[in-house]
Write a protein that holds these residues in place. Structure first.
Motif, mmCIF file in Angstrom:
data_model
loop_
_atom_site.group_PDB
_atom_site.id
_atom_site.type_symbol
_atom_site.label_atom_id
_atom_site.label_comp_id
_atom_site.label_asym_id
_atom_site.label_seq_id
_atom_site.Cartn_x
_atom_site.Cartn_y
_atom_site.Cartn_z
ATOM 1 N N TRP A 14 1.368 10.114 -4.967
ATOM 2 C CA TRP A 14 1.962 11.390 -4.564
ATOM 3 C C TRP A 14 2.941 11.893 -5.629
ATOM 4 O O TRP A 14 2.927 13.090 -5.977
ATOM 5 N N ASP A 67 -0.486 -3.347 -4.538
ATOM 6 C CA ASP A 67 0.964 -3.450 -4.626
ATOM 7 C C ASP A 67 1.357 -4.261 -5.848
ATOM 8 O O ASP A 67 0.898 -5.399 -6.021
ATOM 9 N N VAL A 118 0.643 4.587 -2.535
ATOM 10 C CA VAL A 118 0.501 5.967 -2.038
ATOM 11 C C VAL A 118 1.651 6.835 -2.536
ATOM 12 O O VAL A 118 1.451 7.973 -2.983
ATOM 13 N N LYS A 119 2.854 6.297 -2.480
ATOM 14 C CA LYS A 119 4.029 7.033 -2.958
ATOM 15 C C LYS A 119 3.908 7.332 -4.456
ATOM 16 O O LYS A 119 4.224 8.432 -4.918
ATOM 17 N N ASN A 120 3.412 6.337 -5.201
ATOM 18 C CA ASN A 120 3.251 6.510 -6.640
ATOM 19 C C ASN A 120 2.240 7.607 -6.944
ATOM 20 O O ASN A 120 2.468 8.452 -7.833
ATOM 21 N N ALA A 131 0.823 -1.202 0.000
ATOM 22 C CA ALA A 131 0.000 0.000 0.000
ATOM 23 C C ALA A 131 0.863 1.259 0.000
ATOM 24 O O ALA A 131 0.537 2.247 -0.640
ATOM 25 N N CYS A 132 1.974 1.221 0.698
ATOM 26 C CA CYS A 132 2.863 2.390 0.761
ATOM 27 C C CYS A 132 3.396 2.727 -0.626
ATOM 28 O O CYS A 132 3.544 3.911 -0.962
ATOM 29 N N ARG A 133 3.684 1.705 -1.408
ATOM 30 C CA ARG A 133 4.210 1.954 -2.753
ATOM 31 C C ARG A 133 3.159 2.641 -3.617
ATOM 32 O O ARG A 133 3.479 3.529 -4.414
#
Length: 276
Positions: A9, A127, A5-7, A1-3
């Motif tokens: 952003w 992801d 969100v980073k993408n 999930a972090c990847r």
């Protein structure tokens, strides 16, 4: 999930478009009223929520693109529109363009005189996983991951506008590629303003056809397939109720061929010219 969100952003930072509304609600108690179409004795009311709306003001025009997050596998075939399928994103654009402009501008918090729809994009919200060989170049791995998270959908073919969506000329997020000699590749998911207008008019025509069929009591089960094993009957909650059985001679799935975007635009243009 972090990847993911980073993408997302990084996508927002790569351009000048900014989110102007989240969970935009089209309903009687929402941000904007639902779309209402009257066809004969039937009034068709269509509502929904848009995950995200991005906006950019150029001159006196507010350009809007709608964004939807998809956790599953999403395929986008423009030819689905010909058959009345996968209308969601075009419905959202249609709702925005047919709503009261002053109200839309108020909700978006933007100072402009007119609104132009410029894109409808799905974002894979999962992801990504790619196969990597030992010692593989990290840049190549990142490129493969980016490909898995590339947006799916359609945007206007306005070069200057695309530059405001994603600066740099090489598109990491948008489903667009430039040719070295200029213009866009055949696989780029772009449409002219005239073509986008036809797509939205086709969406409205489909809704009106549905309203007429409801008024006429047409509830015939006529399922379809676009490939060998992709009939929606496999997932339909009413499969047992409709008694459609493709093993019987009387029940045959309609085959809907996947057409190229260029062919879709040709068909829509020919349809409108025939009416005129």
């Amino acid at each position: 999930a972090c990847r993911v969100v980073k993408n997302v952003w990084e996508e927002i930072q790569a351009g000048d478009f900014r989110p102007v509304c989240f969970e935009l609600d089209f309903s009687h108690k929402g941000h904007l009223p639902p779309l209402e179409l009257r066809e004969g004795s039937v009034t068709l009311t269509v509502g929904g929520k848009v995950d995200r709306v991005d906006g950019y003001v150029r001159g006196d025009t507010l350009y809007l693109k709608v964004v939807d997050y998809k956790t599953g596998t999403k395929q986008f075939h423009l030819s689905d529109l010909l058959y009345g399928l996968n209308l969601q994103m075009f419905l959202y654009l249609m709702m925005l363009t047919q709503a009261d402009e002053n109200k839309v501008l108020q909700v978006m918090g933007k100072d402009a005189r007119r609104i132009v729809p410029c894109g409808a994009l799905y974002i894979p919200a999962k992801d990504p996983f790619v196969s990597v060989r030992p010692g593989e170049d990290p840049d190549a791995v990142q490129k493969a991951l980016d490909k898995e998270l590339r947006r799916i959908g359609l945007v206007l073919d306005d070069g200057d506008l695309l530059e405001t969506m994603e600066r740099g000329g090489t598109f990491r997020f948008l489903p667009v590629e430039r040719r070295k000699q200029g213009g866009f590749t055949a696989t780029s998911c772009v449409a002219s303003a005239a073509q986008m207008g036809r797509l939205l008019r086709k969406t409205e025509e489909t809704l009106r056809r549905i309203a007429r069929e409801i008024a006429d009591g047409d509830i015939e089960a006529t399922p379809y397939r676009t490939g060998r094993d992709d009939s929606p009957c496999r997932f339909c909650d009413f499969r047992e109720a409709c008694h459609f059985d493709p093993t019987l001679k009387k029940d045959k799935l309609r085959f809907l061929p996947v057409e190229s975007p260029a062919r879709v635009h040709e068909i829509l243009q020919a349809e409108e010219e025939q009416i005129q």
